[in-house]
Design a protein around this motif. Structure first.
Motif, short mmCIF file in Angstrom:
data_model
loop_
_atom_site.label_atom_id
_atom_site.label_comp_id
_atom_site.label_asym_id
_atom_site.label_seq_id
_atom_site.Cartn_x
_atom_site.Cartn_y
_atom_site.Cartn_z
N GLU A 183 44.87 29.09 38.74
CA GLU A 183 43.42 29.06 38.76
C GLU A 183 42.80 29.10 37.36
N LYS A 184 43.27 29.98 36.49
CA LYS A 184 42.66 30.14 35.18
C LYS A 184 43.70 30.15 34.07
N THR A 186 45.30 29.65 30.46
CA THR A 186 44.73 29.67 29.11
C THR A 186 45.84 29.56 28.07
N LYS A 204 40.50 28.02 27.23
CA LYS A 204 40.59 27.78 28.67
C LYS A 204 41.10 26.36 28.91
N HIS A 236 48.95 32.83 32.54
CA HIS A 236 48.43 32.74 33.90
C HIS A 236 49.00 33.88 34.72
#
Length: 278
Positions: A183-184, A186, A204, A236
């Motif tokens: 999902e996110k 980096t 990001k 992550h």
């Protein structure tokens, strides 16, 4: 005697008619100037063809370049076509002009190739200098999936205490593949300075199937020396499913006194080689 006189008159009349017929219309360039125009146009067309091969979306730029060359000689496309058609209707004159233009074009091609060679040499020099400043010595490409047993965040640590650098730039291309559930994600980099302070920078990542470049600059706003750099190429939640490709990883330092200006000049678009003249 009368017959001989008539014959001479007819020959002179024919010669005068021929000279009148082959005389350049008003406003037309003479043979030398038109040879120069043709050589410029041929050179431009060769460059445009190479540009189209390398980039199919270049037509608009190529056409502007072509019209710029005509404008250099105060010609419109319509007037240029009219002049060409006139010369083609006078093949003996046109042949002389064409031969001269080919000789000019050969000289222009040789000059162009020397310029291209100089640019390619400069590109190679800068590439080697940049590679020498790349402190990333691990794999440059990774494929990550759930089957991997290593840390899928791809942690790294770089000891750079011996390097006198003004800043560092980390970059890589990321592509998240079908089945990935991150999902996110980096890119995270931590810089440890000589006064024991720490900077943490994050980028990001674009969670997309399209390969996308990520880039971070470290140490730009500090005069302190960086001793160590740590981080994760793709941080992550390790409970998430991830399938991704990371390519062309670089970690390049910028010397404190640096006249290279590697990234200030874009040579990649200037890499055209003209075809040989037959």
């Amino acid at each position: 005697m009368k017959t001989r006189t008539i014959g001479i008159v007819l020959v002179v009349a024919a010669l005068l008619a021929s000279c009148k017929q082959d005389r350049l219309p008003n406003g037309f360039p003479d043979k030398d100037e038109f040879a120069e125009i043709l050589s410029e146009v041929h050179l431009t067309e060769a460059i445009i063809n190479q540009m189209r091969i390398k980039n199919r979306g270049i037509d608009s730029t190529a056409n502007n370049y072509y019209h710029h060359v005509l404008a250099k000689f105060n010609l419109t496309q319509e007037k240029f076509d009219t002049i060409v058609n006139w010369y083609l209707a006078h093949p003996e004159i046109y042949q002389d002009v064409y031969d001269e233009s080919i000789a000019m074009l050969s000289e222009k091609q040789a000059e162009w190739q020397r310029e291209v060679k100089g640019i390619e040499d400069e590109m190679e020099r800068k590439r080697k200098e940049k590679e020498a400043r790349n402190v990333w010595k691990d794999k440059k490409n990774y494929f990550i999936s759930l089957k991997d047993t290593f840390d899928r965040r791809i942690p790294f640590e770089l000891n750079v205490d011996t390097i006198e650098a003004e800043s560092y730039r980390v970059s890589a291309f990321y592509q998240f593949l079908k089945g990935s559930r991150v999902e996110k994600p980096t890119l995270e980099v931590m810089a440890f300075y000589e006064d024991s302070t720490l900077d943490t920078l994050t980028y990001k990542l674009h969670n997309t199937h399209i390969s996308t470049k990520a880039e971070l600059m470290i140490g730009l706003n500090k005069d302190l020396k960086i001793l160590r750099i740590e981080g994760y190429l793709v941080k992550h939640d390790t409970m998430e499913e991830i399938r991704a490709r990371i390519k062309d990883i670089e970690f390049v330092f910028q010397p404190k006194v640096d006249s290279l200006e590697m990234d200030s000049v874009n040579f990649e678009s200037f890499n055209t080689e003209l075809p040989k003249i037959e």
